[in-house]
Write a protein that holds these residues in place. Structure first.
Motif, PDB file in Angstrom:
ATOM      1  N   ALA A 159      -9.358 -52.737  -3.684  1.00 10.05           N
ATOM      2  CA  ALA A 159      -8.830 -53.263  -4.796  1.00 10.05           C
ATOM      3  C   ALA A 159      -9.306 -53.219  -6.091  1.00 10.05           C
ATOM      4  O   ALA A 159      -8.766 -52.930  -7.062  1.00 10.05           O
ATOM      5  CB  ALA A 159      -8.277 -54.584  -4.311  1.00 10.05           C
ATOM      6  N   LEU A 160     -10.588 -53.724  -6.276  1.00 11.29           N
ATOM      7  CA  LEU A 160     -11.485 -53.688  -7.257  1.00 11.29           C
ATOM      8  C   LEU A 160     -11.695 -52.192  -7.767  1.00 11.29           C
ATOM      9  O   LEU A 160     -11.604 -52.117  -9.052  1.00 11.29           O
ATOM     10  CB  LEU A 160     -12.641 -54.469  -6.957  1.00 11.29           C
ATOM     11  N   ALA A 161     -11.870 -51.301  -7.072  1.00 15.16           N
ATOM     12  CA  ALA A 161     -12.189 -49.863  -7.575  1.00 15.16           C
ATOM     13  C   ALA A 161     -10.963 -49.324  -7.984  1.00 15.16           C
ATOM     14  O   ALA A 161     -10.993 -48.680  -9.162  1.00 15.16           O
ATOM     15  CB  ALA A 161     -12.752 -49.116  -6.287  1.00 15.16           C
ATOM     16  N   MET A 162      -9.598 -49.521  -7.437  1.00 14.64           N
ATOM     17  CA  MET A 162      -8.333 -49.241  -8.043  1.00 14.64           C
ATOM     18  C   MET A 162      -8.276 -49.717  -9.332  1.00 14.64           C
ATOM     19  O   MET A 162      -7.663 -49.201 -10.237  1.00 14.64           O
ATOM     20  CB  MET A 162      -7.281 -49.327  -7.054  1.00 14.64           C
ATOM     21  N   GLU A 163      -8.571 -51.147  -9.551  1.00 18.10           N
ATOM     22  CA  GLU A 163      -8.377 -51.813 -10.482  1.00 18.10           C
ATOM     23  C   GLU A 163      -9.180 -51.333 -11.930  1.00 18.10           C
ATOM     24  O   GLU A 163      -8.639 -51.138 -12.896  1.00 18.10           O
ATOM     25  CB  GLU A 163      -8.717 -53.273 -10.656  1.00 18.10           C
ATOM     26  N   ASP A 164     -10.248 -50.773 -11.424  1.00 18.50           N
ATOM     27  CA  ASP A 164     -11.379 -50.115 -12.620  1.00 18.50           C
ATOM     28  C   ASP A 164     -11.005 -48.795 -12.600  1.00 18.50           C
ATOM     29  O   ASP A 164     -11.923 -48.273 -13.338  1.00 18.50           O
ATOM     30  CB  ASP A 164     -12.867 -50.426 -11.960  1.00 18.50           C
ATOM     31  N   LEU A 176     -14.333 -48.320 -20.843  1.00 20.81           N
ATOM     32  CA  LEU A 176     -15.661 -48.727 -20.509  1.00 20.81           C
ATOM     33  C   LEU A 176     -15.430 -49.131 -19.031  1.00 20.81           C
ATOM     34  O   LEU A 176     -16.485 -48.984 -18.130  1.00 20.81           O
ATOM     35  CB  LEU A 176     -16.167 -49.876 -20.999  1.00 20.81           C
ATOM     36  N   LEU A 177     -14.173 -49.715 -18.758  1.00 22.77           N
ATOM     37  CA  LEU A 177     -14.264 -50.288 -17.299  1.00 22.77           C
ATOM     38  C   LEU A 177     -14.479 -49.232 -16.214  1.00 22.77           C
ATOM     39  O   LEU A 177     -15.310 -49.363 -15.495  1.00 22.77           O
ATOM     40  CB  LEU A 177     -12.897 -50.825 -17.159  1.00 22.77           C
ATOM     41  N   PRO A 178     -14.009 -48.102 -16.069  1.00 24.02           N
ATOM     42  CA  PRO A 178     -14.296 -47.181 -15.052  1.00 24.02           C
ATOM     43  C   PRO A 178     -15.787 -46.687 -15.176  1.00 24.02           C
ATOM     44  O   PRO A 178     -16.533 -46.596 -14.242  1.00 24.02           O
ATOM     45  CB  PRO A 178     -13.566 -45.983 -15.369  1.00 24.02           C
ATOM     46  N   LEU A 179     -16.357 -46.859 -16.337  1.00 21.95           N
ATOM     47  CA  LEU A 179     -17.792 -46.176 -16.752  1.00 21.95           C
ATOM     48  C   LEU A 179     -18.817 -47.610 -16.012  1.00 21.95           C
ATOM     49  O   LEU A 179     -19.845 -47.148 -15.630  1.00 21.95           O
ATOM     50  CB  LEU A 179     -18.188 -45.861 -17.935  1.00 21.95           C
ATOM     51  N   TRP A 180     -18.356 -48.710 -16.515  1.00 20.72           N
ATOM     52  CA  TRP A 180     -19.270 -49.841 -15.863  1.00 20.72           C
ATOM     53  C   TRP A 180     -19.264 -50.055 -14.316  1.00 20.72           C
ATOM     54  O   TRP A 180     -20.202 -50.374 -13.821  1.00 20.72           O
ATOM     55  CB  TRP A 180     -18.460 -51.200 -16.556  1.00 20.72           C
ATOM     56  N   HIS A 181     -18.098 -49.774 -13.843  1.00 22.51           N
ATOM     57  CA  HIS A 181     -18.082 -50.042 -12.472  1.00 22.51           C
ATOM     58  C   HIS A 181     -19.178 -48.975 -11.769  1.00 22.51           C
ATOM     59  O   HIS A 181     -19.849 -49.270 -10.813  1.00 22.51           O
ATOM     60  CB  HIS A 181     -16.523 -49.388 -11.839  1.00 22.51           C
ATOM     61  N   ALA A 199       1.212 -43.721  -9.856  1.00 25.32           N
ATOM     62  CA  ALA A 199      -0.189 -43.308  -9.935  1.00 25.32           C
ATOM     63  C   ALA A 199      -0.876 -44.116  -8.788  1.00 25.32           C
ATOM     64  O   ALA A 199      -1.908 -43.664  -8.047  1.00 25.32           O
ATOM     65  CB  ALA A 199      -0.592 -43.298 -11.255  1.00 25.32           C
ATOM     66  N   ILE A 200      -0.740 -45.451  -8.755  1.00 23.76           N
ATOM     67  CA  ILE A 200      -1.342 -46.633  -7.861  1.00 23.76           C
ATOM     68  C   ILE A 200      -1.175 -46.121  -6.792  1.00 23.76           C
ATOM     69  O   ILE A 200      -2.044 -46.141  -5.633  1.00 23.76           O
ATOM     70  CB  ILE A 200      -0.994 -47.950  -8.368  1.00 23.76           C
ATOM     71  N   MET A 201       0.108 -45.913  -6.131  1.00 29.16           N
ATOM     72  CA  MET A 201       0.598 -45.681  -4.849  1.00 29.16           C
ATOM     73  C   MET A 201      -0.089 -44.318  -4.352  1.00 29.16           C
ATOM     74  O   MET A 201      -0.704 -44.425  -3.152  1.00 29.16           O
ATOM     75  CB  MET A 201       2.025 -45.582  -4.709  1.00 29.16           C
ATOM     76  N   VAL A 202      -0.190 -43.481  -5.274  1.00 27.23           N
ATOM     77  CA  VAL A 202      -0.735 -42.012  -4.684  1.00 27.23           C
ATOM     78  C   VAL A 202      -2.253 -42.003  -4.558  1.00 27.23           C
ATOM     79  O   VAL A 202      -2.638 -41.878  -3.443  1.00 27.23           O
ATOM     80  CB  VAL A 202      -0.380 -40.977  -5.719  1.00 27.23           C
ATOM     81  N   THR A 203      -2.722 -42.946  -5.400  1.00 29.09           N
ATOM     82  CA  THR A 203      -4.135 -43.221  -5.435  1.00 29.09           C
ATOM     83  C   THR A 203      -4.618 -43.973  -4.170  1.00 29.09           C
ATOM     84  O   THR A 203      -5.727 -43.514  -3.440  1.00 29.09           O
ATOM     85  CB  THR A 203      -4.809 -43.798  -6.748  1.00 29.09           C
ATOM     86  N   TRP A 204      -3.746 -45.086  -3.956  1.00 25.06           N
ATOM     87  CA  TRP A 204      -4.045 -45.858  -2.658  1.00 25.06           C
ATOM     88  C   TRP A 204      -3.918 -44.914  -1.370  1.00 25.06           C
ATOM     89  O   TRP A 204      -4.643 -44.894  -0.683  1.00 25.06           O
ATOM     90  CB  TRP A 204      -3.086 -46.941  -2.786  1.00 25.06           C
ATOM     91  N   GLU A 205      -2.856 -44.054  -1.212  1.00 22.86           N
ATOM     92  CA  GLU A 205      -2.704 -43.322  -0.094  1.00 22.86           C
ATOM     93  C   GLU A 205      -3.720 -42.139  -0.073  1.00 22.86           C
ATOM     94  O   GLU A 205      -4.414 -42.012   1.176  1.00 22.86           O
ATOM     95  CB  GLU A 205      -1.272 -42.500  -0.439  1.00 22.86           C
ATOM     96  N   LEU A 206      -4.131 -41.630  -1.007  1.00 30.62           N
ATOM     97  CA  LEU A 206      -5.217 -40.489  -0.891  1.00 30.62           C
ATOM     98  C   LEU A 206      -6.719 -41.164  -0.795  1.00 30.62           C
ATOM     99  O   LEU A 206      -7.473 -40.711  -0.406  1.00 30.62           O
ATOM    100  CB  LEU A 206      -5.190 -39.868  -2.073  1.00 30.62           C
TER     101      LEU A 206
END
Length: 159
Positions: A112-117, A154-159, A93-100
């Motif tokens: 990197a921070l956005a992917m972490e969140d 909460l992490l994605p919402l907080w970002h 999932a991380i690799m696909v999200t990075w590619e797209l």
């Protein structure tokens, strides 16, 4: 404790003789990580396939269009959710999200921070994802514990 005992523990894990302690502390070792390592290696090979074949190019263009409507992070969250529910493991999932998602943000640190969140924490919220199922199973927690993972929600919402 001799060197051979330490080596044995490193390979096969720690297993105390006391049954109660063994339930809490027992396990580990390199052998216990073989399946996880195989999953990571297999998932990593997909990244090269995606790059080499350009099979995600049409989807990448759709992601760019979506980004104009919901913003880069909103798009990354939607891509992450799609990747996590289909990939069933955090690494892929991380690799696909990075590619797209890499065309969405020029700053690599921001990306990197956005992917972490997004994708990293969202993988632990999908019951059939390894990032969710394995930790819950290892501590004997029910799937009903997922809504209690407040920080992950909460992490994605907080970002």
């Amino acid at each position: 404790m001799g060197i051979l005992e330490l080596l044995h523990m490193a390979v096969f894990g720690f297993h105390p003789a006391h049954e109660e302690l063994n339930r809490i502390l027992g396990g580990g070792g390199v052998v216990s990580m073989v399946k996880v390592a195989a999953i990571v290696c297999l998932s990593s090979s997909y990244a090269g396939i995606f790059q080499g074949t350009s099979m995600l190019e049409r989807i990448r263009e759709m992601v760019k269009l979506l980004s104009k409507k919901v913003g880069p992070f909103g798009t990354l969250v939607l891509v992450s959710a799609s990747a996590v529910v289909t990939a069933c493991n955090q690494t892929l999932a991380i690799m696909v999200t990075w590619e797209l998602g890499k065309p969405l943000m020029e700053d690599r640190e921001e990306m990197a921070l956005a992917m972490e969140d997004s994708v990293v924490v969202m993988a632990a919220l999908v019951p059939w994802s390894i990032a969710c199922a394995v930790p819950l199973e290892s501590v004997g927690a029910p799937m009903s514990a997922i809504p209690a993972a407040v920080y992950l929600w909460l992490l994605p919402l907080w970002h």
